[in-house]
Design a protein around this motif. Structure first.
Motif, short mmCIF file in Angstrom:
data_model
loop_
_atom_site.label_atom_id
_atom_site.label_comp_id
_atom_site.label_asym_id
_atom_site.label_seq_id
_atom_site.Cartn_x
_atom_site.Cartn_y
_atom_site.Cartn_z
N PHE A 1 0.86 -1.19 0.00
CA PHE A 1 0.00 0.00 0.00
C PHE A 1 0.90 1.23 0.00
O PHE A 1 1.88 1.27 0.73
N PHE A 2 0.55 2.26 -0.78
CA PHE A 2 1.26 3.54 -0.63
C PHE A 2 0.29 4.69 -0.80
O PHE A 2 -0.59 4.68 -1.66
N PRO A 3 0.46 5.71 0.04
CA PRO A 3 -0.54 6.79 0.10
C PRO A 3 -0.41 7.78 -1.06
O PRO A 3 0.67 7.97 -1.62
N ALA A 4 -1.54 8.40 -1.44
CA ALA A 4 -1.53 9.49 -2.42
C ALA A 4 -1.04 10.76 -1.72
O ALA A 4 -1.36 11.01 -0.55
N VAL A 5 -0.24 11.54 -2.44
CA VAL A 5 0.24 12.81 -1.88
C VAL A 5 -0.09 13.95 -2.83
O VAL A 5 0.54 15.00 -2.81
N GLY A 6 -1.08 13.76 -3.65
CA GLY A 6 -1.47 14.75 -4.66
C GLY A 6 -2.27 14.01 -5.71
O GLY A 6 -2.48 12.80 -5.59
N GLN A 7 -2.72 14.74 -6.73
CA GLN A 7 -3.52 14.07 -7.74
C GLN A 7 -2.64 13.13 -8.55
O GLN A 7 -1.73 13.55 -9.26
N ARG A 8 -2.93 11.85 -8.45
CA ARG A 8 -2.15 10.81 -9.15
C ARG A 8 -0.67 10.82 -8.80
O ARG A 8 0.16 10.42 -9.59
N LYS A 9 -0.35 11.31 -7.61
CA LYS A 9 1.02 11.19 -7.10
C LYS A 9 0.98 10.36 -5.84
O LYS A 9 0.15 10.58 -4.97
N TYR A 10 1.89 9.42 -5.76
CA TYR A 10 1.92 8.50 -4.62
C TYR A 10 3.30 8.48 -4.02
O TYR A 10 4.30 8.58 -4.73
N ASP A 11 3.38 8.40 -2.70
CA ASP A 11 4.68 8.40 -2.02
C ASP A 11 5.06 6.96 -1.66
O ASP A 11 4.59 6.41 -0.67
N TYR A 12 5.94 6.40 -2.50
CA TYR A 12 6.29 4.99 -2.33
C TYR A 12 7.15 4.76 -1.09
O TYR A 12 7.20 3.65 -0.56
N THR A 13 7.79 5.82 -0.61
CA THR A 13 8.63 5.65 0.60
C THR A 13 7.78 5.44 1.85
O THR A 13 8.26 4.98 2.87
N LYS A 14 6.48 5.80 1.76
CA LYS A 14 5.60 5.59 2.92
C LYS A 14 4.79 4.32 2.77
O LYS A 14 3.67 4.21 3.30
N LYS A 15 5.29 3.39 2.06
CA LYS A 15 4.55 2.16 1.78
C LYS A 15 4.39 1.31 3.04
O LYS A 15 5.19 1.38 3.98
N GLN A 16 3.35 0.49 3.04
CA GLN A 16 3.12 -0.50 4.09
C GLN A 16 2.96 -1.86 3.40
O GLN A 16 2.26 -1.97 2.41
N LEU A 17 3.63 -2.86 3.97
CA LEU A 17 3.63 -4.18 3.34
C LEU A 17 2.83 -5.19 4.16
O LEU A 17 2.78 -5.10 5.39
N PHE A 18 2.23 -6.13 3.47
CA PHE A 18 1.51 -7.23 4.15
C PHE A 18 1.63 -8.47 3.26
O PHE A 18 1.17 -8.46 2.12
N ALA A 19 2.28 -9.50 3.77
CA ALA A 19 2.52 -10.71 2.97
C ALA A 19 1.49 -11.78 3.31
O ALA A 19 1.42 -12.25 4.44
N LEU A 20 0.69 -12.18 2.32
CA LEU A 20 -0.34 -13.19 2.55
C LEU A 20 0.27 -14.59 2.45
O LEU A 20 0.90 -14.94 1.46
N SER A 21 0.03 -15.39 3.47
CA SER A 21 0.42 -16.80 3.45
C SER A 21 -0.55 -17.57 2.56
O SER A 21 -1.62 -17.07 2.19
N PRO A 22 -0.21 -18.82 2.20
CA PRO A 22 -1.15 -19.61 1.41
C PRO A 22 -2.56 -19.67 1.99
O PRO A 22 -3.54 -19.52 1.27
#
Lengths: 229, 229, 229, 229
Positions: free
Chosen positions: A90-111
């Motif tokens: 997941f990464f948040p929008a910081v403007g119209q169609r701009k996203y801040d990838y450095t503020k990403k959050q990760l979640f790994a789904l197991s089988p």
């Protein structure tokens, strides 16, 4: 009648997605390199990366599959030593169609979590809890949860991540509405990925050189037989 | 009881389809060559083409998958730089079982549009809008729309394309009724194609030479781990 | 509660199936050799055969997939020149667990007929008609039909073949009851086979040697683009 | 709302599963070696093992696929001589998160039994009976049955194995509750495995070297044609 592309024509959407996924793809890669250093370089050569990303008003969600690891056995064969997973970024929008990838959050789904997601009925929800520091001295410091809840009227789902960090006193929440069509892509891609992240595709591939060398059937039980004991 | 082949025995239909698909297949190929010139020749060698075509009274509809493109990364790996798609080609009938392939209309389904199509309920519709000149000076000159609407009684769908060209003052519409059995073929083929046009099949294939070279597990986080940050 | 194996324990059934399928498999192969002569020998080397057979009181039904054929194109690529199919082979019982394979009746399902079968609802039927001599001087002499009708209570289907030969004045009919579990195997195997008999698995495999040779993106339209005209 | 991981966070569960599956995987392998001796060693080299295991309070259940065997034909081709299966391994708990693998019970699902399992409705049950000594002098001495019964409220199934040994006067029963998410993993993995354990994936792979060698179509019937007789 669904009019998916009425307000954002899909020709436009596609080229936009393209640019974004190029960008996010390369970030993902560089990050992998920066944290993994030289010892993985040889493994990464030849590796192929693919993801599926939806960009929405407040955040974007990208999913990509991660292969299982195999360990060599003395016999020359190998077995799954670590299941693969499906990573949600997941990464948040910081403007119209701009996203801040450095503020990403990760979640790994197991089988099993993938199994839960792909069997979700139109009006059903599910929620998963992860603790990144489980079994370490930091256990309980960071709590992540992922919830998937219906948008209503069989029109898709909200996918929400919450990350509570009790050390840094932060509470991040990102929420991405996923249309029925987008969830159908995720369900299909995840159903396809599931046997692969479990290593079943490799267990079900014949690695034997040729059937020519097969010996006459012997009467003692086959090692794969349920009658062995 | 469905009697699919009562009026047009399927043995006959099959040989007819064969001839037609040979013909349309070769046209598709020659066209690809004529517009792509020499620089793609090397890529086309070894490439395999397959489609699924339904011929109806007023028009025919052919669908075929298009592979994603990968770009080389510095590491030696590669990532999807352009998603694949599923191309729909419509061409009008100009006589009994004669179709004019030069008057064809194209519509390329993105992964999300494929997701919409394969999750369509028996009584549901969907519609997509494309502008071939999006973001160029000709933006809005040509408008394409594809709609899929139920035939009723769970017996299939109408697949319609409309192309409005406001420069040439043309308004083309082609419509192909697709039976439940034919739509089942499309749904199955598209569900199969979806992970491939997204590149997930390649991301999920182990390109590592051998598990023999795997190093002892290190304790620092794996680059694919969600715990990395 | 379903008690599939109550009267014929499945351990027994399996070893029985094994013997039978060995036997029918070898017949199938020998027949292929005897009718195809030397010119196919090179193609058959390396080919693998697999089927699924159900043995019932009055007849048995075996299904196996047949690959599509590809024709070489001048470019070096190739395209489907003949769709594959799924062959149904019926053979009558001539005693307890004895079947006469020489009295077999064949019916080859086209992709669309496979689509019809795999989308069949629990209470639905379908019927297909084939004329082996279509478009020859013997057209109409032999009429084959295959019908699939529900057993009732969602417990499976009757699969029936009728072959009327107006020259030899014969009218053969074979009927095989297929349980819900057996039909589930057929549906799964046929859904898996469908993209393969259409050649889509091969069209979706990257036969390009390496992404390293990919050129910088050019601005003129890609041959696979829907914007080409 | 489902809260799958509320009481046993899945991050924890995953690392736990990892350890366990490593352990059970290696046992499985060593056992295969010990019972199969040298003559299979060459075949095992290169073989890959993968399973899916659920650990519950009183017992654990692990499933893994087993490949079919092919026999060489005189033509150089080969055919399935023995269907693959999906092996279910049950082992009892002997303490908190401790399981005794030496007390395992095995049950190998045939393709039709896999078909029964993957088509099971939310409120349906099925039961299979095996006799490991069928057709030997010990026939009827050991009776195995596997039953799958709904937990209720569409929340999963109980998977139970009963082994009655009338020689040793033992009656073992192991029961594992499987959640809806876990059953979804099993259903997806088994649906993926089914065409593979039947050998259809290999029958549907083109082993021909190249389409370049294809000869002009001859008019006599193709050996795969239904019109051959």
């Amino acid at each position: 009648m669904l009019r998916l592309s009425r307000f954002l024509p899909s020709a436009f959407k596609r080229s936009f997605d393209l640019k974004e996924s190029l960008w996010s793809g390369s970030l993902t890669f560089q990050q992998a390199v920066s944290t993994s250093a030289a010892n993985l370089d040889e493994n990464l050569s030849g590796k192929r990366y693919a993801s599926y990303t939806v960009f929405k008003g407040k955040a974007a969600l990208s999913i990509h599959p991660i292969l299982p690891s195999f360990s060599k056995l003395e016999s020359g064969g190998s077995r799954v030593s670590r299941n693969g997973s499906v990573m949600l970024t997941f990464f948040p929008a910081v403007g119209q169609r701009k996203y801040d990838y450095t503020k990403k959050q990760l979640f790994a789904l197991s089988p099993t979590e993938v199994g839960s997601l792909i069997s979700l009925g139109p009006a059903e929800s599910c929620e998963f809890f992860h603790d990144p520091s489980m079994k370490s001295s930091n256990e309980g410091m960071v709590k992540k949860s992922l919830s998937i809840t219906p948008l209503g009227s069989d029109s898709g789902y909200f996918v929400n991540i919450t990350v509570v960090n009790s050390v840094e006193k932060t509470n991040d929440r990102l929420s991405v509405p996923v249309t029925k069509a987008e969830f159908s892509v995720m369900r299909t891609a995840l159903s396809f990925a599931l046997p692969h992240i479990m290593g079943w595709d490799q267990a079900l591939t014949n690695h034997h050189p040729s059937p020519a060398i097969s010996k006459p059937r012997v009467e003692r039980p086959h090692p794969d037989s349920e009658w062995e004991r």
